[in-house]
Motif scaffolding. Structure first.
Motif, PDB file in Angstrom:
ATOM      1  N   ASP A 171       0.856  -1.189   0.000  1.00 36.36           N
ATOM      2  CA  ASP A 171       0.000   0.000   0.000  1.00 36.36           C
ATOM      3  C   ASP A 171       0.890   1.237   0.000  1.00 36.36           C
ATOM      4  N   VAL A 172       0.801   2.030  -1.086  1.00 36.46           N
ATOM      5  CA  VAL A 172       1.576   3.276  -1.167  1.00 36.46           C
ATOM      6  C   VAL A 172       0.644   4.482  -1.264  1.00 36.46           C
ATOM      7  N   THR A 173      -0.575   4.343  -0.802  1.00 28.06           N
ATOM      8  CA  THR A 173      -1.546   5.431  -0.890  1.00 28.06           C
ATOM      9  C   THR A 173      -1.045   6.675  -0.162  1.00 28.06           C
ATOM     10  N   GLY A 174      -0.948   7.773  -0.889  1.00 24.93           N
ATOM     11  CA  GLY A 174      -0.514   9.027  -0.292  1.00 24.93           C
ATOM     12  C   GLY A 174       0.980   9.129  -0.045  1.00 24.93           C
ATOM     13  N   ALA A 175       1.743   8.137  -0.492  1.00 24.24           N
ATOM     14  CA  ALA A 175       3.198   8.154  -0.278  1.00 24.24           C
ATOM     15  C   ALA A 175       3.874   9.094  -1.269  1.00 24.24           C
ATOM     16  N   ARG A 176       5.052   9.606  -0.864  1.00 21.92           N
ATOM     17  CA  ARG A 176       5.883  10.429  -1.746  1.00 21.92           C
ATOM     18  C   ARG A 176       7.181   9.675  -1.980  1.00 21.92           C
ATOM     19  N   LEU A 177       7.415   9.280  -3.225  1.00 23.66           N
ATOM     20  CA  LEU A 177       8.523   8.399  -3.561  1.00 23.66           C
ATOM     21  C   LEU A 177       9.533   9.132  -4.448  1.00 23.66           C
ATOM     22  N   GLN A 178      10.783   8.948  -4.123  1.00 25.54           N
ATOM     23  CA  GLN A 178      11.872   9.489  -4.947  1.00 25.54           C
ATOM     24  C   GLN A 178      12.972   8.444  -5.031  1.00 25.54           C
ATOM     25  N   ALA A 179      13.244   7.960  -6.242  1.00 26.76           N
ATOM     26  CA  ALA A 179      14.274   6.941  -6.461  1.00 26.76           C
ATOM     27  C   ALA A 179      14.031   5.721  -5.574  1.00 26.76           C
ATOM     28  N   VAL A 180      12.820   5.186  -5.653  1.00 28.52           N
ATOM     29  CA  VAL A 180      12.452   3.983  -4.908  1.00 28.52           C
ATOM     30  C   VAL A 180      12.448   2.811  -5.885  1.00 28.52           C
ATOM     31  N   ASP A 181      13.335   1.857  -5.673  1.00 28.56           N
ATOM     32  CA  ASP A 181      13.553   0.764  -6.629  1.00 28.56           C
ATOM     33  C   ASP A 181      12.876  -0.514  -6.141  1.00 28.56           C
ATOM     34  N   LEU A 182      11.822  -0.901  -6.859  1.00 25.85           N
ATOM     35  CA  LEU A 182      11.114  -2.150  -6.580  1.00 25.85           C
ATOM     36  C   LEU A 182      11.464  -3.232  -7.589  1.00 25.85           C
ATOM     37  N   SER A 183      12.267  -2.884  -8.592  1.00 27.45           N
ATOM     38  CA  SER A 183      12.444  -3.746  -9.755  1.00 27.45           C
ATOM     39  C   SER A 183      13.103  -5.085  -9.444  1.00 27.45           C
ATOM     40  N   GLY A 184      13.870  -5.165  -8.382  1.00 30.53           N
ATOM     41  CA  GLY A 184      14.575  -6.404  -8.070  1.00 30.53           C
ATOM     42  C   GLY A 184      13.843  -7.302  -7.109  1.00 30.53           C
ATOM     43  N   SER A 185      12.547  -7.038  -6.900  1.00 28.06           N
ATOM     44  CA  SER A 185      11.782  -7.823  -5.947  1.00 28.06           C
ATOM     45  C   SER A 185      10.493  -8.335  -6.570  1.00 28.06           C
ATOM     46  N   GLU A 186       9.816  -9.207  -5.847  1.00 27.60           N
ATOM     47  CA  GLU A 186       8.605  -9.847  -6.328  1.00 27.60           C
ATOM     48  C   GLU A 186       7.393  -9.244  -5.635  1.00 27.60           C
ATOM     49  N   LEU A 187       6.427  -8.787  -6.427  1.00 29.42           N
ATOM     50  CA  LEU A 187       5.151  -8.297  -5.904  1.00 29.42           C
ATOM     51  C   LEU A 187       4.121  -9.403  -6.116  1.00 29.42           C
ATOM     52  N   THR A 188       3.533  -9.894  -5.034  1.00 29.68           N
ATOM     53  CA  THR A 188       2.755 -11.128  -5.166  1.00 29.68           C
ATOM     54  C   THR A 188       1.261 -11.000  -4.934  1.00 29.68           C
ATOM     55  N   GLU A 189       0.805 -10.016  -4.163  1.00 34.08           N
ATOM     56  CA  GLU A 189      -0.603 -10.051  -3.744  1.00 34.08           C
ATOM     57  C   GLU A 189      -1.334  -8.732  -3.926  1.00 34.08           C
ATOM     58  N   GLY A 190      -0.924  -7.924  -4.863  1.00 32.58           N
ATOM     59  CA  GLY A 190      -1.679  -6.723  -5.152  1.00 32.58           C
ATOM     60  C   GLY A 190      -1.084  -5.467  -4.564  1.00 32.58           C
ATOM     61  N   LEU A 191      -1.636  -4.332  -5.032  1.00 29.84           N
ATOM     62  CA  LEU A 191      -1.109  -3.032  -4.654  1.00 29.84           C
ATOM     63  C   LEU A 191      -2.242  -2.027  -4.550  1.00 29.84           C
ATOM     64  N   ASP A 192      -2.211  -1.218  -3.487  1.00 34.60           N
ATOM     65  CA  ASP A 192      -3.131  -0.102  -3.326  1.00 34.60           C
ATOM     66  C   ASP A 192      -2.359   1.197  -3.521  1.00 34.60           C
ATOM     67  N   GLY A 193      -3.020   2.179  -4.146  1.00 31.52           N
ATOM     68  CA  GLY A 193      -2.386   3.473  -4.341  1.00 31.52           C
ATOM     69  C   GLY A 193      -1.529   3.546  -5.576  1.00 31.52           C
ATOM     70  N   VAL A 194      -1.925   2.847  -6.635  1.00 30.75           N
ATOM     71  CA  VAL A 194      -1.099   2.812  -7.846  1.00 30.75           C
ATOM     72  C   VAL A 194      -0.826   4.216  -8.376  1.00 30.75           C
ATOM     73  N   GLY A 195      -1.731   5.155  -8.141  1.00 32.44           N
ATOM     74  CA  GLY A 195      -1.530   6.516  -8.599  1.00 32.44           C
ATOM     75  C   GLY A 195      -0.440   7.253  -7.862  1.00 32.44           C
ATOM     76  N   ASP A 196       0.042   6.691  -6.771  1.00 29.52           N
ATOM     77  CA  ASP A 196       1.114   7.318  -5.986  1.00 29.52           C
ATOM     78  C   ASP A 196       2.452   6.624  -6.184  1.00 29.52           C
ATOM     79  N   LEU A 197       2.563   5.824  -7.258  1.00 26.50           N
ATOM     80  CA  LEU A 197       3.833   5.150  -7.555  1.00 26.50           C
ATOM     81  C   LEU A 197       4.834   6.058  -8.274  1.00 26.50           C
ATOM     82  N   ARG A 198       4.453   7.295  -8.548  1.00 28.51           N
ATOM     83  CA  ARG A 198       5.391   8.214  -9.199  1.00 28.51           C
ATOM     84  C   ARG A 198       6.684   8.287  -8.386  1.00 28.51           C
ATOM     85  N   GLY A 199       7.811   8.149  -9.085  1.00 22.37           N
ATOM     86  CA  GLY A 199       9.107   8.167  -8.399  1.00 22.37           C
ATOM     87  C   GLY A 199       9.649   6.781  -8.113  1.00 22.37           C
ATOM     88  N   ALA A 200       8.879   5.739  -8.482  1.00 21.61           N
ATOM     89  CA  ALA A 200       9.328   4.363  -8.268  1.00 21.61           C
ATOM     90  C   ALA A 200       9.915   3.794  -9.554  1.00 21.61           C
TER      91      ALA A 200
END
Length: 224
Positions: A171-200
């Motif tokens: 859940d990244v709802t309302g989060a502020r992200l700058q240079a947040v790297d998720l690319s080397g990991s596994e996302l398995t069960e869904g995500l909330d706040g997709v509109g706040d993924l800017r900066g990831a």
């Protein structure tokens, strides 16, 4: 992968002796509001239910494997290593941690809400529910951590990297992200706040996985 070397989080280098057993071994747990400098809390020290809120640990090592309900709310940890803690619940909210390494901890419910972490490395271990709401994470690396449910709502993350992690619900709802790297990991069960993924940063595979969420967020209908 990060697009530049500057985007990589700085790793902590705690000012600890090469031989941690040279630290002053403690037979009693840290105290609420206490000052602890250069102390070793060994693996056989029971921290179950210990309230060490607002304590200050400088150049300390905590190895205790029994730490259910160990409270570090508002605590300040600098140049520390926390290793092997096992807890059903850990209440560590509103703390300030800097140049600290966390290794191999297994926690059911971890409350870090409102905490501030700067140059922290989390290696291995498992957290079933990690409440990181309204935290500030700067130069933080999660390496090989099993995060079953990760709540980053309203958090601020700068140069944070997830390496070989398994992330269940995110859940990244309302989060502020700058240079947040998720690319080397596994996302398995869904995500909330997709509109706040800017900066990831995500991988191409993750982009395909998240595609339906992006489409829903943008009001795009997909028809084959």
């Amino acid at each position: 992968m990060p697009t530049s070397r500057e985007a990589l989080p700085a790793l902590p280098v705690p000012d600890l002796p090469a031989d941690e057993d040279a630290l002053v071994r403690q037979d009693a747990p840290p105290r609420a509001g206490g000052d602890h400098d250069g102390e070793l809390f060994p693996a056989d020290l029971d921290l179950t239910g210990v309230d060490a809120h607002d304590s200050r640990l400088l150049g300390c090592v905590v190895r205790s494997t029994r730490a259910d309900g160990f409270r570090l709310a508002g605590a300040r940890l600098v140049d520390c290593r926390v290793a092997g803690l096992g807890a059903t619940e850990a209440l560590w909210r509103n703390g300030t941690w800097r140049d600290t390494i966390v290794q191999g901890c297994r926690v059911g419910a971890l409350d870090l809400s409102g905490a501030s972490w700067n140059r922290v490395l989390v290696q291995g271990g498992r957290v079933d529910f990690a409440n990181l709401r309204a935290t500030e994470l700067v130069d933080v690396t999660f390496d090989g951590v099993d995060l079953r449910d990760l709540d980053l709502g309203a958090a601020r993350l700068v140069r944070v990297r997830f390496v070989d992690c398994r992330i269940g619900h995110l859940d990244v709802t309302g989060a502020r992200l700058q240079a947040v790297d998720l690319s080397g990991s596994e996302l398995t069960e869904g995500l909330d706040g997709v509109g706040d993924l800017r900066g990831a940063v995500v991988s191409s595979g993750q982009l395909l996985q998240l595609g339906p969420l992006f489409a829903e967020h943008l009001g795009v209908r997909v028809r084959d």
